[in-house]
Write an enzyme that holds these catalytic residues in place. Sequence first.
Site, short mmCIF file in Angstrom:
data_model
loop_
_atom_site.label_atom_id
_atom_site.label_comp_id
_atom_site.label_asym_id
_atom_site.label_seq_id
_atom_site.Cartn_x
_atom_site.Cartn_y
_atom_site.Cartn_z
N HIS A 115 -7.10 24.31 9.99
CA HIS A 115 -6.48 24.59 11.13
C HIS A 115 -7.26 24.43 12.58
CE1 HIS A 115 -3.34 26.57 8.49
NE2 HIS A 115 -2.78 25.51 9.01
N ARG A 134 8.19 8.69 10.11
CA ARG A 134 8.17 8.81 8.83
C ARG A 134 8.83 10.01 8.21
NH1 ARG A 134 3.10 9.02 5.30
NH2 ARG A 134 2.76 11.25 6.12
N GLU A 188 3.80 1.79 -0.71
CA GLU A 188 2.40 2.60 -1.03
C GLU A 188 2.55 2.80 -2.67
OE1 GLU A 188 2.19 6.22 1.26
OE2 GLU A 188 4.34 6.62 1.08
N ASN A 196 -3.66 4.08 1.82
CA ASN A 196 -4.30 5.35 1.34
C ASN A 196 -3.85 5.65 -0.09
OD1 ASN A 196 -5.19 5.65 3.68
ND2 ASN A 196 -4.00 7.14 4.52
N ASP A 197 -2.26 5.46 -0.25
CA ASP A 197 -1.63 6.08 -1.66
C ASP A 197 -1.78 4.72 -2.38
OD1 ASP A 197 -0.82 8.61 -1.72
OD2 ASP A 197 0.36 8.22 0.05
N ARG A 211 -6.88 10.37 -4.45
CA ARG A 211 -7.51 9.96 -3.16
C ARG A 211 -8.43 11.28 -2.39
NH1 ARG A 211 -2.16 9.56 0.71
NH2 ARG A 211 -3.46 10.39 2.31
N CYS A 216 -0.39 1.09 7.66
CA CYS A 216 -0.53 2.54 8.44
C CYS A 216 -1.37 3.30 7.80
CB CYS A 216 0.64 3.16 8.90
SG CYS A 216 1.34 3.62 7.36
C1 PEP Z 1 -0.86 6.15 3.16
O1 PEP Z 1 -0.62 6.56 2.29
O2 PEP Z 1 -1.66 5.14 3.47
C2 PEP Z 1 -0.25 6.71 4.29
C3 PEP Z 1 -0.42 6.25 5.49
O3 PEP Z 1 0.52 7.97 4.37
P1 PEP Z 1 -0.44 9.45 4.01
O4 PEP Z 1 -1.84 9.13 4.09
O5 PEP Z 1 -0.02 10.19 4.93
O6 PEP Z 1 -0.13 9.85 2.58
MG MG Z 2 1.05 7.98 1.76
#
Ligand code: PEP
Ligand code: MG
Length: 527
Positions: free
Chosen positions: A142, A288, A386, A409-410, A420, A457
Site C-alpha cells: 500500500h 476489465r 490470456e 502476463n498470464d 508469474r 495489455c
Molecule cells: C495479463 O495477464 O497480462 C494482464 C494484463 O492482466 P493481469 O496482469 O492483471 O493479470
Molecule cells: Mg491476467
Amino acid sequence: MAAAAAASASLALGEQIRRGGHEAEAEIFSAHAAIADDPELLDDASERIRRDGASAADAILGAARRVADELKELQDELLRGRAEDILDVADNIARRLSGSGSATLAEPVIVIARDLPPSVTATLPRDKLLGIALEESSATSHAAILARAYRIPAVVGVTGLLAAVNEAGAAVEITIDGSSGAVVVDPDASDLAALARRESEVRSDRARDEADAALTATTRDGTVVTLLANVGGPSESEPAIAIGAQGVGLFRTEFLFLERATPPSEDEQLAAYSAVVSAFAPRPVTIRLLDVGGDKPIPYLQIPNEANPFLGVRALHLAQDRPEVFITQLRACYRAAAVGPVKVMAPMVADAADVAIMLDLAGRAKQQLRDERRAFGEVELGVMIEIPSAVLIADTYLGDIAFASLGTNDLLQYTLAADRGNANLDRYRDPLHPALLHLIYTAVQATARAGVPLSVCGEMAADPDAALALVGLGVRLLSMVPSSIPAVRRAIRGVTLDELRDAAAAALAERTAADARARFARFVSKG
Ligand code: PEP
Ligand code: MG
C-alpha cells in the site's frame, strides 16, 4: 472505545482522501476501519491486559504483532501486506491511547522506515516529503501504491537499509533514485555530483517526454501504432493523458474491490469508471471485469481455499456462483458509457462457452437498466486472451465479440507452466520466449481473419524490445503503464515495419527468448 475512535478516524481519513480524487486509495482506510473493530484483535488485547497487566497501548500492539507475524509467514504477497495494515491500525489506536497525534515532519526529508503504513504515508505533509526509502515492502504494498499515486519518489525492498542508516548516525544524509532504485547512505561529493547529473537528466527526459506527448508512435515507413494506458483508478488518468496515452487499454478494476469488507456498490463503481471515462473522452476506456482469485483473494467473495489458486476459481469463473457481482459491475460500465466511449472485457476466458457467459451477463445488465429506465450508453464487449485454449480456438468465438486483448502476463505463465510471481522461475519469464511469440502470432492471424481489433495489455507491451516484436508480429494497439509510453514510442519511431517483420519471422524460429530478444534489442537505444 479507542478502537471505535480509530475506526471512525480511518473512515474520516478515507473520506478526505476520496474527496482528493483518490478513490482506490481511500478504500484502504475503509478496510482499516473494519480491522479496528475486529473482535479477535480486541479479545487478544483484553486478555493481555487481564493476564499480563499490560498497558492498553502495549496490549493492542502485542495482539497486532502476533496476528501480523502469522500473516508474514504466508506465501501470499497480498496477505503478507495485510500484516502492515494491522500494525498500522494498532499503532493508530496506541497513539490515541497515549494521546500522541499523527506523524509530522519538521523539515524536508526522505522518510526511512522498515515499512510504512498507508495511514502514515497518506498523512505525511507532502510539501516536506522529498522521498520514501523502505527496507521491506514491495511494489504492490500500500505504501508503494500510494507513493505512486501521489508521485513521490520511492524505493522499496532495500535490504540492509536500516542497519546502514543506524551505523551512519542520527543526522545522516541519504540519497535515493526512484527510477533506478539506488540508495546511497552518507553520500560523498562524487555521489552527490552523480546524483545531480542524474536529476537533471531525469528532468530533461521528462520535459522531452511531455513535449513529445502529441507525437504518434509511427514507424519510419508510416505504420501507426496506438499507445494506450493501463490504469488502476481515477487518480492515474491525468498523468497518463499528459504523457500521450490515446485511451485506456486496461482499467484493472480489482483495486476497487480489494482491501474492503463488502463489494463496492454500483454507484461507487459508476463514480470511479465515469471519472476515468470523462477524463479520457473522446478516447476510449477499456474496463476489465473483476479479475480476483489467483494472487488476489477477496475474503467477502468466499472463494474456498484452493490448492492452486492460479488454476482455481478466478475472474470470470466466479460468474457461476456470483453472477450478481458481474451484473452490478456491468451496470456501472453501461451507465459510465453515457459519459464517453467504454469498452468492457472479460478476463480469463477459456472458450466460446465463457464468451457466452459474458454476453449473457451483459445482456441481463442492460435489460435491467432498460426496465428501470436508467440512462446508459452502448458498450463494446470483448475478451482478454490470456489462456492458451483461448488462442487455439479463437475462431470459435471471435465472431461474437468486438475486440480482444492479449494478457501476456498470464498467457506466459499458463503456456510455460511457471507461476508469474515465483522468483525461482525467472528463466521462464521473458515474454520473448518463442512459444509465446507463436501463440501471439496465432492470435494475430485469427483476429485478422475475423476482422476483430487485437491489443496487448500485458507487461510485454511496456518493454521496448518486446513492443517491437509485437508490432513485427502484427499488433497495432499496445497498452502499458503510462510511464513506459515515451520509451516505447521512441523505439517504434526509430524502425521500419519491414525491419520488424523480418525480425519477427526470424524470432519465431529462434530456440531461446534471449536469441529472440536480440533480434529486436539492436533497434532500441538503451541510453
Ligand atoms: C495479463 O495477464 O497480462 C494482464 C494484463 O492482466 P493481469 O496482469 O492483471 O493479470
Ligand atoms: Mg491476467
